[in-house]
Design a protein around this motif. Structure first.
Motif, PDB file in Angstrom:
ATOM      1  N   LEU B 133      25.991  43.212  26.567  1.00  0.00           N
ATOM      2  CA  LEU B 133      27.054  42.922  27.485  1.00  0.00           C
ATOM      3  C   LEU B 133      26.742  43.936  28.948  1.00  0.00           C
ATOM      4  O   LEU B 133      26.882  44.919  28.706  1.00  0.00           O
ATOM      5  N   ARG B 134      26.495  43.279  29.825  1.00  0.00           N
ATOM      6  CA  ARG B 134      26.777  43.953  31.369  1.00  0.00           C
ATOM      7  C   ARG B 134      27.727  43.580  32.181  1.00  0.00           C
ATOM      8  O   ARG B 134      28.236  42.689  32.107  1.00  0.00           O
ATOM      9  N   GLY B 135      28.238  44.837  32.848  1.00  0.00           N
ATOM     10  CA  GLY B 135      29.426  44.389  33.766  1.00  0.00           C
ATOM     11  C   GLY B 135      29.360  43.222  34.586  1.00  0.00           C
ATOM     12  O   GLY B 135      28.544  42.789  35.363  1.00  0.00           O
ATOM     13  N   ARG B 136      30.401  42.407  34.487  1.00  0.00           N
ATOM     14  CA  ARG B 136      30.545  41.283  35.009  1.00  0.00           C
ATOM     15  C   ARG B 136      31.248  41.080  36.525  1.00  0.00           C
ATOM     16  O   ARG B 136      31.104  40.143  36.928  1.00  0.00           O
ATOM     17  N   ALA B 143      27.857  47.415  30.049  1.00  0.00           N
ATOM     18  CA  ALA B 143      28.985  48.131  29.614  1.00  0.00           C
ATOM     19  C   ALA B 143      29.192  49.311  28.366  1.00  0.00           C
ATOM     20  O   ALA B 143      29.825  50.197  28.534  1.00  0.00           O
ATOM     21  N   ASN B 280      36.202  48.538  34.568  1.00  0.00           N
ATOM     22  CA  ASN B 280      35.439  47.376  34.137  1.00  0.00           C
ATOM     23  C   ASN B 280      36.249  46.172  34.925  1.00  0.00           C
ATOM     24  O   ASN B 280      37.272  46.211  34.944  1.00  0.00           O
ATOM     25  N   ASN B 281      35.578  45.253  35.031  1.00  0.00           N
ATOM     26  CA  ASN B 281      35.866  44.002  35.478  1.00  0.00           C
ATOM     27  C   ASN B 281      36.929  43.400  34.435  1.00  0.00           C
ATOM     28  O   ASN B 281      36.343  43.461  33.246  1.00  0.00           O
ATOM     29  N   THR B 284      34.342  41.403  31.927  1.00  0.00           N
ATOM     30  CA  THR B 284      33.764  42.222  30.869  1.00  0.00           C
ATOM     31  C   THR B 284      34.749  42.663  29.796  1.00  0.00           C
ATOM     32  O   THR B 284      34.073  42.284  28.611  1.00  0.00           O
TER      33      THR B 284
END
Lengths: 141, 504
Positions: B133-136, B143, B280-281, B284
Motif C-alpha cells: 500500500l502506497r499513500g493515496r 505507507a 495519512n490520507n 490510505t
C-alpha cells in the motif's frame, strides 16, 4: 450576555484542547460574523500569545473575516471541473442577480465535481446548476 | 409499505435526495438513507428491492412505485458500472447506512481492528509492508515504511493525523468515505494507533465539506467505546487549500498559519506538537482494515501493476457522461476510464483534454489514452496520478486559459513561505497574459534611460513562452511543497500538447 462574556465563554469551551486556536476562531466567526480586533486581543490574552500572532493566523485563512458582512453569501465553485461544465458562462447572470444585496464568493471545489456547476448557500449544496437555477438560488438567498 | 433506499451523500442531497425522501415518506413508505453507489449521473438514485431508478425527481414518484418508470436501471449491483469494478475501499458503498453500527459489523466492520490488536505492532506493519500500500493522497510513499518509522521513534506521545483536506477539483473519494463509510476510516486510524503506539488521532476536514464534518463527528462519538483507549477528534480547516500539504496541515492543527515546514525533520519523527506523527490520507487509512483482515495483504498485493499495488478509487469528473466513483486495480488505461466507463463527454462533443490528479496535475491528450494507471507510467510522461481525480474537457476548452488559471490558483492559495511559489505564480499569470497579447511591447515610459532596471527591448511571443518554461522549471525545483512545485505540471502539459491555444 455581553459580548465580552460570550467571548470568554467560547475560549473557555476549548481550554482543554491541544492547539485550540482554530476551533476558537471558528466559534467566534460563527457567533459574531467576524474575528475583529477586540476578539483577537481577548484570544491572545487567554492563550498567552501576542495579538500579532493571532492576527497572523486570522488573516491567513479565507474563512475568517475582519468585519461582519450582514449580506447573505452564495459560494460558487469555479475550479477546473465546474469550469469544464460551463460555470464561467453563468457568472455574468449571477452577478446581475446578486447586485448589492447578495455577496458572491468564489470557492475552489465543493466536492461534487461530477455534477457541476455547483454552489453552496449556508450548509446546503446545489448541483447541476444552469443559469436559471443559479439565479433563483441567489434571489432566494 | 415498501422500503425505499436513497443516498444521503452530499451529492445526492445537492441533486434533491432530501425532498425526494420526504415525498416518499409522506406516502407512507419506510425510508432508509444509505451511502451513495457512486453513479453520480443517476443521483438521486432510488432503490427498491435492489432495483434502481434514477435520476429521480418528485414527478417520477408514482411511476417508480407502480413500476412503470422509464428511469429503471434494473438491479443496481448488476449495472455494468458497478459490476466491472473491484471494490475494496468502497465495498460498502450503496449498501449500508453510514452511521449504523449493526450494518458496519454485519459487513465485516472492526474485524481488521480486532485482528490488529491480536497480532500486535510488528505484525501489523509487516502486513502493511507486504500489501504494498502506497499513500493515496498523491505522493505515493509506501505507507508501511512511514508507520515503521513512527513505531520505531521513542516519545511520550504519538499521533495519527488523517489528512481529510481534500481540496483538489475532481476529487471526492475522501468525502464519499467520510459521508458513506465513516467507521471504516476510524477503524483504519485505530489500527494505525495500535501499530505505532499512538493514543490520539485527529481528522482534519476542510470546511467546504459540511456533511462530511457532521458525519465524522457523529461517527467518532458513536464508535468511541469500540476504539477506546484510542481517541479520535475531528478538526475543521478554515478555507486554505495549502493545508492539504501535510506540514501545513500540522501547523494549522497546532493553531498556526498553515505555512509549509521545511523537511527534514520528517513528520514521522517530529510532527504534530513536535511528536512522532503518522500523517495519512483518508483513502490510505481506509484501505487498512481490509488489508488487516486475514489474507488481505497478499490478496491486495496481487492486484495492480508494477509497484502500484491494490485498487484505486478513481474519480470521474468534469465534462463526462457517467461521472462518479470507480474503484479498480491499477493498470487500467485512461482511454478505458474516459470513453468506455465514463461514456465520453457529457456535452457529446469530442474530448480535448483530461486533467489527472487535480489542479496540480498534468493535462493529458487523447493521444496518451493508452497510458496505464500506474504511478511510474505517469511520472514517465511528466504527469501525476495524485489523488486519482479525472477532469474531462471537451473541444471548447481553452488550455491557455486553464494554464493561466493554474498559476492564478497557485497565487491565491500560496502560503507565502517560499519565493518560487509566492512570486513565481504571480509572474506566471502576467506572462501568460502577455503571451496572449503576442508578447511584450515596450511602452514609452519603460524605455526611458533613468529606468535602468526595465527591459531595454520588447520580447516576442516565443521569447515569452521560453521565459514561461524557465519560470516553471524554477517553481518545480525551487518550491518547498507540492503547491508551487507541481503547478508547472498543468502549465507545461498545456503548452506542450496544445501550443496552438497559446499562439493564436
Amino acid at each position: 450576555m455581553s459580548r465580552e462574556q460570550k467571548l470568554s465563554e467560547i475560549i473557555a469551551d476549548h481550554s482543554g484542547r491541544e492547539g485550540p486556536l482554530i476551533p476558537i476562531l471558528h466559534d467566534v466567526q460563527e457567533e459574531f460574523g467576524c474575528v475583529d480586533e477586540e476578539a483577537e486581543q481577548a484570544i491572545a490574552a487567554a492563550l498567552n500569545l501576542t495579538r500579532a500572532e493571532v492576527h497572523g493566523v486570522v488573516s491567513f485563512y479565507h474563512d475568517f473575516k475582519p468585519k461582519a458582512d450582514p449580506r447573505p453569501v452564495v459560494q460558487i465553485c469555479r475550479a477546473e471541473s465546474c469550469k469544464s461544465r460551463g460555470v464561467e458562462a453563468l457568472i455574468a447572470d449571477a452577478e446581475q442577480a446578486a447586485g448589492a444585496r447578495v455577496k458572491l464568493h468564489t470557492v475552489y471545489c465543493l466536492g461534487l465535481c461530477s455534477s457541476g456547476p455547483n454552489a453552496r448557500v449556508g450548509d446546503r449544496l446545489h448541483a447541476r446548476l444552469d443559469s436559471a437555477a443559479l439565479v433563483k438560488l441567489i434571489e432566494n438567498a | 409499505m415498501t422500503i425505499i433506499r436513497i443516498s444521503d451523500d452530499a451529492l445526492a442531497r445537492a441533486c434533491g435526495a432530501d425532498e425526494l425522501a420526504a415525498a416518499f415518506a409522506r406516502k407512507g413508505h419506510e425510508i432508509q438513507r444509505v451511502s451513495s453507489w457512486g453513479m453520480h449521473w443517476l443521483e438521486p438514485l432510488v432503490e427498491i428491492d435492489g432495483k434502481g431508478f434514477g435520476p429521480a425527481t418528485l414527478a417520477d414518484i408514482d411511476a417508480i412505485l407502480d413500476g412503470s418508470s422509464g428511469l429503471a436501471i434494473g438491479t443496481i449491483a448488476d449495472h455494468p458500472f458497478i459490476a466491472s469494478q473491484q471494490r475494496l475501499t468502497f465495498a460498502r458503498a450503496g449498501k449500508t447506512r453510514p452511521l449504523n453500527l449493526e450494518d458496519y459489523e454485519a459487513t465485516g466492520g472492526w474485524a481488521g481492528l480486532r485482528r490488529a490488536r491480536l497480532i500486535g505492532s510488528d505484525a501489523i506493519i509487516e502486513e502493511l509492508l507486504a500489501s504494498g500500500l502506497r499513500g493515496r493522497g498523491g505522493a505515493g510513499f509506501p505507507a508501511g515504511i512511514k508507520w515503521k518509522t513512527v513505531a520505531g521513534a521513542t516519545a511520550d506521545q504519538k499521533y495519527i493525523v488523517c489528512n481529510a483536506d481534500e481540496g483538489d477539483s475532481a476529487t471526492f473519494a475522501d468525502r464519499m468515505v467520510m459521508e458513506g463509510d465513516p467507521f471504516q476510516l476510524i477503524e483504519g486510524m485505530a489500527i494505525a494507533g495500535e501499530a505505532v503506539g499512538a493514543s490520539k488521532g485527529y481528522v482534519y476536514i476542510r470546511s467546504e465539506y459540511p456533511d462530511a464534518i457532521a458525519k465524522m463527528q457523529a461517527a467518532a462519538r458513536i464508535s468511541a467505546q469500540i476504539v477506546a483507549p484510542f481517541v479520535v477528534e475531528i478538526r475543521v480547516g478554515a478555507g486554505a487549500y495549502v493545508c492539504g500539504e501535510e506540514t501545513s496541515l500540522l501547523n494549522s492543527l497546532e493553531g498556526k498559519r498553515g505555512e509549509v515546514r521545511a523537511k527534514p525533520p520528517l513528520p514521522a519523527l517530529k510532527g504534530l506538537f513536535g511528536k512522532p506523527t503518522v500523517v495519512n490520507n483518508v483513502l490510505t487509512l481506509t484501505a487498512v482494515p481490509h488489508i488487516l483482515t486475514g489474507g488481505g495483504a497478499a490478496a491486495y498485493a496481487e492486484l495492480g501493476m508494477g509497484r502500484s499495488k491494490g485498487t484505486m478509487p478513481i474519480q470521474l469528473a468534469g465534462n463526462i457522461r457517467h461521472g462518479g466513483l470507480y474503484e479498480t486495480a491499477f493498470g487500467i488505461t485512461l482511454g478505458e476510464l474516459v470513453n468506455d466507463i465514463g461514456g465520453g463527454t457529457a456535452s457529446g462533443r469530442p474530448v480535448k483534454a483530461v486533467q489527472v490528479g487535480g489542479p496540480l496535475g498534468a493535462y493529458l491528450h487523447p493521444d496518451q489514452f493508452d497510458i496505464p494507471f500506474d504511478y511510474e507510467a505517469y511520472a514517465a510522461v511528466d504527469a501525476l496520478i495524485g489523488h486519482a481525480g479525472l477532469t474531462v474537457f471537451d473541444d471548447t476548452a481553452d488550455l491557455r486559459a486553464m494554464a493561466r488559471f493554474a498559476m492564478e490558483f497557485c497565487a491565491a492559495e500560496s502560503c507565502g513561505k517560499c519565493t518560487p511559489c509566492r512570486i513565481g505564480s504571480t509572474r506566471g499569470v502576467e506572462l501568460i497574459d502577455r503571451i496572449a497579447t503576442g508578447g511584450r511591447v515596450l511602452a514609452g515610459v519603460e524605455t526611458a534611460p533613468q529606468m535602468h532596471n526595465m527591459p531595454k527591448q520588447g520580447r516576442s511571443q516565443d521569447d515569452e513562452i521560453q521565459l514561461l518554461e524557465d519560470l516553471c522549471d524554477t517553481m518545480k525545483f525551487g518550491s518547498l511543497c507540492a503547491l508551487g512545485g507541481f503547478t508547472p505540471y498543468p502549465v507545461m502539459s498545456a503548452l506542450k500538447h496544445w501550443p496552438d491555444d497559446f499562439r493564436k
